[in-house]
Design an enzyme around this catalytic site. Structure first.
Site, short mmCIF file in Angstrom:
data_model
loop_
_atom_site.label_atom_id
_atom_site.label_comp_id
_atom_site.label_asym_id
_atom_site.label_seq_id
_atom_site.Cartn_x
_atom_site.Cartn_y
_atom_site.Cartn_z
N HIS A 1 -6.37 3.42 -2.48
CA HIS A 1 -5.40 2.54 -1.91
C HIS A 1 -4.36 3.30 -1.09
O HIS A 1 -3.52 2.84 -0.29
CB HIS A 1 -5.00 1.65 -2.86
CG HIS A 1 -5.99 0.37 -3.02
ND1 HIS A 1 -6.15 -0.66 -2.26
CD2 HIS A 1 -6.91 0.53 -4.18
CE1 HIS A 1 -6.93 -1.53 -2.85
NE2 HIS A 1 -7.49 -0.91 -3.66
N ASP B 1 -6.41 0.31 3.17
CA ASP B 1 -6.11 -1.05 2.59
C ASP B 1 -7.08 -1.75 1.83
O ASP B 1 -8.28 -1.86 2.26
CB ASP B 1 -5.44 -1.59 3.87
CG ASP B 1 -4.91 -2.94 3.57
OD1 ASP B 1 -5.54 -4.05 3.97
OD2 ASP B 1 -3.65 -3.16 3.11
#
Length: 105
Positions: free
Chosen positions: A78, A82
């Site tokens: 992450h 996204d």
């Protein structure tokens, strides 16, 4: 390709990847979580195809049918990707797997 299949790739030949495909579909594995190979951004886990009872809609009615089903799971870093983009990628993979002719388009 032949070197990869024979397990003879050197570390230098495996550098520069972005995503790995981890396939355990040839084994009786229903689902698994693969670990990302740094410095890659993601890894896609592919499990075996199994027959399962699923609810589908036919003529406006819910019916139970036996269908071939397979689990895929995407693990992402992450810091680089996204979660929404990752979810869209998994949705696109699902679309292609369910409609393989789209791969040619």
């Amino acid at each position: 390709i032949s070197k990869a299949r024979e397990g003879k790739l050197s570390p230098d030949e495996m550098e520069g990847g972005t995503i790995t495909l981890s396939n355990l579909g040839m084994y009786p594995v229903q689902h698994f979580t693969a670990i990302i190979n740094p410095p890659e951004a993601a890894i896609l886990s592919v499990s075996s195809v199994r027959k399962k009872a699923v609810v589908v809609e036919k003529d406006g009615e819910d019916v139970i049918e036996i269908r071939p089903m397979m689990n895929i799971q995407l693990s992402v870093d992450h810091r680089l990707i996204d979660g929404l983009l990752a979810a869209k990628f998994v949705g696109y993979m699902k679309e292609l797997l369910e409609n393989p002719l789209k791969i040619l388009m």
